[in-house]
Design an enzyme around this catalytic site. Sequence first.
Site, PDB file in Angstrom:
ATOM      1  N   ASP A  34      69.906  39.838  55.098  1.00 20.44           N
ATOM      2  CA  ASP A  34      70.239  39.030  53.922  1.00 20.44           C
ATOM      3  C   ASP A  34      71.366  39.701  53.136  1.00 20.44           C
ATOM      4  O   ASP A  34      72.273  39.037  52.626  1.00 20.44           O
ATOM      5  CB  ASP A  34      69.021  38.887  53.001  1.00 20.44           C
ATOM      6  CG  ASP A  34      67.969  37.994  53.625  1.00 20.44           C
ATOM      7  OD1 ASP A  34      68.212  37.508  54.742  1.00 20.44           O
ATOM      8  OD2 ASP A  34      66.910  37.805  52.995  1.00 20.44           O
ATOM      9  N   LYS A 119      57.118  12.014  64.726  1.00 19.39           N
ATOM     10  CA  LYS A 119      57.624  11.183  63.634  1.00 19.39           C
ATOM     11  C   LYS A 119      57.272  11.877  62.330  1.00 19.39           C
ATOM     12  O   LYS A 119      56.146  11.773  61.839  1.00 19.39           O
ATOM     13  CB  LYS A 119      56.989   9.790  63.700  1.00 19.39           C
ATOM     14  CG  LYS A 119      57.533   8.823  62.670  1.00 19.39           C
ATOM     15  CD  LYS A 119      56.944   7.447  62.878  1.00 19.39           C
ATOM     16  CE  LYS A 119      57.497   6.426  61.913  1.00 19.39           C
ATOM     17  NZ  LYS A 119      57.333   6.749  60.516  1.00 19.39           N
ATOM     18  N   LYS A 296      60.617   6.390  72.830  1.00 17.85           N
ATOM     19  CA  LYS A 296      61.909   5.725  73.009  1.00 17.85           C
ATOM     20  C   LYS A 296      62.242   5.613  74.492  1.00 17.85           C
ATOM     21  O   LYS A 296      62.044   6.572  75.234  1.00 17.85           O
ATOM     22  CB  LYS A 296      63.022   6.548  72.324  1.00 17.85           C
ATOM     23  CG  LYS A 296      62.763   6.835  70.859  1.00 17.85           C
ATOM     24  CD  LYS A 296      63.827   7.730  70.239  1.00 17.85           C
ATOM     25  CE  LYS A 296      63.502   7.943  68.761  1.00 17.85           C
ATOM     26  NZ  LYS A 296      64.447   8.823  68.073  1.00 17.85           N
ATOM     27  N   CYS A 417      22.388  23.150  32.450  1.00 21.52           N
ATOM     28  CA  CYS A 417      21.467  23.832  31.535  1.00 21.52           C
ATOM     29  C   CYS A 417      21.509  23.271  30.117  1.00 21.52           C
ATOM     30  O   CYS A 417      20.722  23.671  29.261  1.00 21.52           O
ATOM     31  CB  CYS A 417      21.768  25.331  31.508  1.00 21.52           C
ATOM     32  SG  CYS A 417      23.326  25.716  30.686  1.00 21.52           S
TER      33      CYS A 417
HETATM   34  S1  IVH Z   1      64.183   6.547  65.479  1.00 26.77           S
HETATM   35  C1  IVH Z   1      65.297   1.910  64.325  1.00 26.77           C
HETATM   36  N1  IVH Z   1      62.950   8.839  65.543  1.00 26.77           N
HETATM   37  O1  IVH Z   1      60.618   6.611  60.979  1.00 26.77           O
HETATM   38  C2  IVH Z   1      64.966   3.160  63.628  1.00 26.77           C
HETATM   39  N2  IVH Z   1      62.773   7.572  63.561  1.00 26.77           N
HETATM   40  O2  IVH Z   1      59.285   4.004  60.736  1.00 26.77           O
HETATM   41  C3  IVH Z   1      65.138   4.263  64.568  1.00 26.77           C
HETATM   42  N3  IVH Z   1      61.482   8.647  61.791  1.00 26.77           N
HETATM   43  O3  IVH Z   1      63.335   4.801  59.711  1.00 26.77           O
HETATM   44  C4  IVH Z   1      64.301   5.375  64.184  1.00 26.77           C
HETATM   45  N4  IVH Z   1      61.023  10.469  62.907  1.00 26.77           N
HETATM   46  O4  IVH Z   1      63.123   7.295  59.076  1.00 26.77           O
HETATM   47  C5  IVH Z   1      63.215   7.759  64.806  1.00 26.77           C
HETATM   48  N5  IVH Z   1      61.955  10.892  65.778  1.00 26.77           N
HETATM   49  C6  IVH Z   1      62.223   9.826  65.028  1.00 26.77           C
HETATM   50  C7  IVH Z   1      61.758   9.687  63.710  1.00 26.77           C
HETATM   51  C8  IVH Z   1      62.046   8.535  63.005  1.00 26.77           C
HETATM   52  C9  IVH Z   1      60.872   9.844  61.755  1.00 26.77           C
HETATM   53  C10 IVH Z   1      61.481   7.672  60.674  1.00 26.77           C
HETATM   54  C11 IVH Z   1      62.821   7.053  60.413  1.00 26.77           C
HETATM   55  C12 IVH Z   1      62.624   5.580  60.615  1.00 26.77           C
HETATM   56  C13 IVH Z   1      61.158   5.453  60.402  1.00 26.77           C
HETATM   57  C14 IVH Z   1      60.619   4.216  61.091  1.00 26.77           C
END
Ligand code: IVH
Length: 674
Positions: A34, A119, A296, A417
């Site tokens: 640091d 998420k 995804k 009490c």
């Molecule tokens: S992809 C079409 N990936 O969750 C939106 N979202 O409920 C594409 N979020 O608006 C989102 N982690 O703010 C994506 N690994 C992740 C995420 C994530 C959190 C949030 C994001 C989104 C919301 C949807």
Amino acid sequence: MTREEAKKRIEELRELINYHNYRYYVLNDPVISDAEYDELFRELVELEKRFPEFITPDSPTQRVGAPIKEGFKPVTHSIPMLSLQDARNEAEIREFDSRTKKFLGLSTREKIEYIVEPKFDGLSCEIVYRNGVIEVASTRGDGIVGEDVTPNVKTIKSVPLRLLKREDLKIPDLIEVRGEVLMSKVDFEKLNRELIAKGEKAFANPRNAASGSLRQLDPSITAKRNLDFIAWGIGLTEGTVVKKQSEILELLDKLGFKTSKPRIVTNNIEEVIEFYREMEKKRDTFIYELDGIVIKVNDLDLWEKLGTTARSPRYMIAAKFTPRQRTTKIVDVVYQVGRTGTITPVAILEPVEIGGVTVSRATLHNFDEVERLGVRIGDKVLVQRAGDVIPEIVTVIKDERTGNEKPIEPPKECPVCGASVVREGAYYKCVNASCPAKLVQAIRHLASRNALDIEGIGERTAALLVEKGLVKSLADILYLQFYDLLKLPGFAEKSVINLLKQIEKSKTVPLDRFIFSLGIPNVGEHTAKILAKQFKTLDNFLNITYEKLLTIKGIGPETAKSIIQFLKEPRNREMIERMIKAGVSPKPIEEPKSVDSPIKGKIFVFTGTLDSMTREEAKKIVESLGGKVSNSVSRNTDYLVVGKDPGSKLQRALSFGIKTLNEQEFLELIGYKK
Ligand code: IVH
């Protein structure tokens, strides 16, 4: 130094500082101290002061800018920021898989490659970088138009002001990075404590706290809130080609961002479900609130084919975890009295199931909290249960009031009490020194594992002993008789014999545990240990003076005062005398033996369960070798020993870059042989 030289050095310093910033805040793996970092930073500040013409908005010195005067300006996203559809359970995850295949004209046997990410629950944000330099950052807003929060986002240390330069990568001409702005659970609680202390309104959860902190007109406030940014996607890009979501995240990793982790790539939906289960189990171990996973389709060509509905893409889904918050009604409020006489209001609820457990009580903590929530009997409330934490009330749904709700009156007298009560800060306390409720809690404490360790005296037995008049002072525990105990409901001959054996054994515990068992205010396990080490015998301890206490390292005036007050009180003296008469003779504390043990002076923290020994045993071994054991992870921790089902300490240790040991490695380090 000429202007040219200054310009060159300023550039060099910025590059260096950016790199070390990245090592520290993104990788949690600093390569300089640091102090060295501060030195580089100071040199840059000095040079920029002498040559202000070279200051640029992306300089590391410009993270905290001036207040925003005219409110947040609107920013139109070049590609709308959509939202996600939800899956609430495993069946709905499988449905997503079949639906996606059907849409693509694939048979059920054919596979799709998925990438699965956590998420984290924060607020989404988009940061635009042109030629590698931060240009504008905006909130999601309604998905089409967000708010310009650039000065605030620049204060987040894990957000690069310039993308990281690398040999193997051309910086994209334009890249819009999307991700989540987050506040850790620990920072959220700390912030709420501070806000409450200042008489301001607390936030309901870390997401709201992150949002409130980002949407400040004065970036210096945002800078203090310790926000983080985790990237999960991109908007528009120019000058770079990616074909898969996994490549997007790898690119973002390389450009200097934190990205959503842990993540898996798989073409088997059962593995996706396995990951979902595992992350739900581990959700408390993350420093950020996790409300599910995002599944995804990995191939971006398939994104094109699948397209979007009006609000959300068809190629992703958010699989949510079981919610931990439910609404219910407060039917009554009762009071609980603790060991020191503190009276805690507890809400009695219409029972609701939260995460598989029926909740019918929630703590209201104290009367400041009651006032902060503005809660009344009859109110509809949002209740939260997280992990093993006691259920608590998050907010009151005031819109649903009928007018029949009744205010919560502070206690006029001790509910146990009947003695009078006094208000001390946020708390009401019972003034009666011999209040049975206090005695019950004091017995529980005396008998607890790290005190006298009398197995068999829990809350229920302690209450029985007081109720039947068998224990009027703590010392009476040591005088309990076989036939008295046999009369207690639920006690048979065998259990009485066991209990008496336990009591006999407790008479020779080490001195520190005996001191701890007395329940002296401000004397926890750690202080008790300091005292025992210093005084060696109970007799010495009983004859201490205030002045002598103040000379001991680790004992402050407050603690010294409360020890002396406790020992001066004739009732306490008498209690200890009677304990000694009953045969109590604490052993001197064992001093660490080995002088050159490899762990001498090292600080250990444990998380999860060990197979070969209990935590207590492990603690004793570490201490006997000259090491220390602490309950929480800090930057000073040397080792985190990780057992089965680790808790949130693991995440915290990783974020500090602290060395972790599995059980085997730990046993080897301490030279333990079965
Ligand atoms: S992809 C079409 N990936 O969750 C939106 N979202 O409920 C594409 N979020 O608006 C989102 N982690 O703010 C994506 N690994 C992740 C995420 C994530 C959190 C949030 C994001 C989104 C919301 C949807």
